[in-house]
Scaffold this motif. Structure first.
Motif, short mmCIF file in Angstrom:
data_model
loop_
_atom_site.label_atom_id
_atom_site.label_comp_id
_atom_site.label_asym_id
_atom_site.label_seq_id
_atom_site.Cartn_x
_atom_site.Cartn_y
_atom_site.Cartn_z
N CYS A 177 -6.51 6.60 -4.02
CA CYS A 177 -5.90 6.33 -2.73
C CYS A 177 -5.15 5.00 -2.82
O CYS A 177 -5.31 4.27 -3.80
N PRO A 178 -4.34 4.69 -1.82
CA PRO A 178 -3.53 3.47 -1.90
C PRO A 178 -4.32 2.18 -2.08
O PRO A 178 -3.77 1.20 -2.55
N MET A 179 -5.60 2.18 -1.70
CA MET A 179 -6.37 0.95 -1.84
C MET A 179 -7.29 0.97 -3.06
O MET A 179 -8.01 -0.01 -3.32
N HIS A 180 -7.29 2.06 -3.75
CA HIS A 180 -8.29 2.25 -4.81
C HIS A 180 -8.29 1.14 -5.87
O HIS A 180 -9.34 0.59 -6.19
N GLN A 181 -7.14 0.87 -6.43
CA GLN A 181 -7.07 -0.13 -7.52
C GLN A 181 -7.57 -1.48 -7.06
O GLN A 181 -8.27 -2.19 -7.79
N GLN A 182 -7.20 -1.83 -5.86
CA GLN A 182 -7.61 -3.13 -5.33
C GLN A 182 -9.10 -3.17 -5.05
O GLN A 182 -9.75 -4.20 -5.23
N PHE A 183 -9.62 -2.05 -4.63
CA PHE A 183 -11.02 -2.05 -4.19
C PHE A 183 -12.00 -1.82 -5.34
O PHE A 183 -13.16 -2.23 -5.27
N ALA A 184 -11.52 -1.18 -6.38
CA ALA A 184 -12.40 -0.82 -7.50
C ALA A 184 -13.22 -2.00 -8.05
O ALA A 184 -14.44 -1.89 -8.17
N PRO A 185 -12.59 -3.12 -8.37
CA PRO A 185 -13.38 -4.23 -8.92
C PRO A 185 -14.40 -4.77 -7.93
O PRO A 185 -15.48 -5.22 -8.34
N ILE A 186 -14.07 -4.72 -6.66
CA ILE A 186 -15.02 -5.20 -5.64
C ILE A 186 -16.24 -4.30 -5.62
O ILE A 186 -17.38 -4.75 -5.61
N LEU B 253 0.84 -1.20 0.00
CA LEU B 253 0.00 0.00 0.00
C LEU B 253 0.87 1.25 0.00
O LEU B 253 0.55 2.25 -0.63
N VAL B 254 1.98 1.18 0.73
CA VAL B 254 2.90 2.32 0.75
C VAL B 254 3.40 2.60 -0.65
O VAL B 254 3.42 3.75 -1.10
N ASN B 255 3.76 1.54 -1.36
CA ASN B 255 4.24 1.72 -2.73
C ASN B 255 3.15 2.35 -3.60
O ASN B 255 3.42 3.28 -4.36
N GLU B 256 1.93 1.84 -3.46
CA GLU B 256 0.79 2.44 -4.17
C GLU B 256 0.67 3.92 -3.85
O GLU B 256 0.53 4.76 -4.71
N GLY B 257 0.72 4.18 -2.55
CA GLY B 257 0.54 5.55 -2.08
C GLY B 257 1.61 6.49 -2.62
O GLY B 257 1.32 7.64 -2.96
N ASN B 258 2.82 5.97 -2.72
CA ASN B 258 3.91 6.82 -3.21
C ASN B 258 3.69 7.26 -4.65
O ASN B 258 4.07 8.36 -5.04
N LYS B 259 3.06 6.41 -5.42
CA LYS B 259 2.73 6.78 -6.79
C LYS B 259 1.90 8.05 -6.79
O LYS B 259 2.18 9.01 -7.50
N GLY B 260 0.83 8.03 -6.00
CA GLY B 260 -0.12 9.14 -6.02
C GLY B 260 0.22 10.25 -5.05
O GLY B 260 -0.40 11.28 -5.06
N ARG B 261 1.25 10.03 -4.19
CA ARG B 261 1.59 10.99 -3.13
C ARG B 261 0.32 11.56 -2.51
O ARG B 261 -0.01 12.74 -2.65
N PHE B 262 -0.37 10.66 -1.84
CA PHE B 262 -1.71 11.02 -1.42
C PHE B 262 -1.77 11.86 -0.17
O PHE B 262 -2.52 12.83 -0.06
N PHE B 263 -0.96 11.53 0.79
CA PHE B 263 -1.08 12.22 2.06
C PHE B 263 -0.24 13.49 2.07
O PHE B 263 0.69 13.65 1.28
N LEU B 264 -0.58 14.38 2.97
CA LEU B 264 0.11 15.64 3.10
C LEU B 264 1.55 15.41 3.56
O LEU B 264 1.80 14.65 4.48
#
Lengths: 144, 144
Positions: free
Chosen positions: B106-115, A131-142
């Motif tokens: 968000c970090p979980m978006h891709q995983q959660f989208a299909p669900i 999830l951290v890796n995912e998050g780093n893509k989008g730089r989601f948090f402040l």
DNA sequence: CTAATTAAGGATATTCATATCTTTTATTTC
DNA sequence: GAAATAAAAGATATGAATATCCTTAATTAG
């Protein structure tokens, strides 16, 4: 879908894993600001995550704060929900019926079963680090 | 997963469709007993289902009560959730983030989208009548 | 050892979903 | 029309989740 508690827990864990290390821990204020959550409430939730389960590590005192061990980073995301007792998601009947089971399915059971299974799979097979890796893509948090 | 309100709403609608007809309507007490829910609260919920949306029909006075028209039976189950404002299930971010979207996941978006997509499909493509048929197999609710 | 820092823990407050109760309105039966 | 019935509507209560505050304990730096 999830309680506020679970949402904050997930966001906090991802944020801590993303921005904190054992050498550079994060304080509760920075975390709460980073994930846009109430500080005191978030502190309570982090207590569950450091106690019950061993997802988050913490140290008190100057330069103290929260971080995630390498081991913790490899935990499934589900461990976070476990720590905040939000596992009903994976087992409770969609219609809230106690009796509902494979043997005695409620009217929505067959339809919902595969969805629940997928949900379980996602939370079981995804690690916090992923999830951290995912998050780093989008730089989601402040960051600040 | 769902609020009590949504659970009772779904159970009530299925029960009414299953046991009631325009000629033989069901009173609030029988419904609440049948689905094991608090009568007054269930009455309030049924008000949402008769007003906002037009899922449930009702008539006051002697021999009055609740029933589902043939047309209503063909409605997607989603109509029930609409009536009780529980549609966030299909759109809200799993982590509770306002900004989350396909463009800024968000970090979980891709995983959660299909669900979420599947969830949407189930509620959109299943009619109330289909659930009644399912329910009749298992005879889930109390009869008396 | 003392002071400063930061999380842990306990007590309390607030809010919202949940639940109940009472009054009103519509409908039917006689 | 009067009485009875049942849902609609409004007011109020309860409880659990959410949120805050204050004190305590641990750790560090000087």
């Amino acid at each position: 879908m999830l309680s506020k508690t679970a949402e904050y827990a997930l966001r906090a864990v991802i944020y801590i894993a993303q921005k904190g290390t054992e050498d550079s821990k994060l304080g509760i204020r920075e975390i709460a600001e980073g994930i846009d959550s109430p500080p005191s409430f978030t502190a309570k939730i982090l207590q569950s995550l450091t106690r019950n389960n061993k997802v988050v590590s913490s140290v008190r005192g100057p330069n103290g704060g929260f971080y995630l061990s390498d081991k913790a980073r490899k935990l499934p995301v589900r461990a976070v929900l476990e720590a905040v007792n939000e596992e009903g998601l994976f087992s409770a009947c969609l219609l809230g019926l106690k009796e509902c089971s494979e043997a005695r399915p409620c009217p929505m059971h067959q339809q919902f079963a595969p969805i629940r299974k997928q949900l379980k799979q996602v939370f079981d097979n995804t690690t916090i680090q992923q999830l951290v890796n995912e998050g780093n893509k989008g730089r989601f948090f402040l960051s600040h």
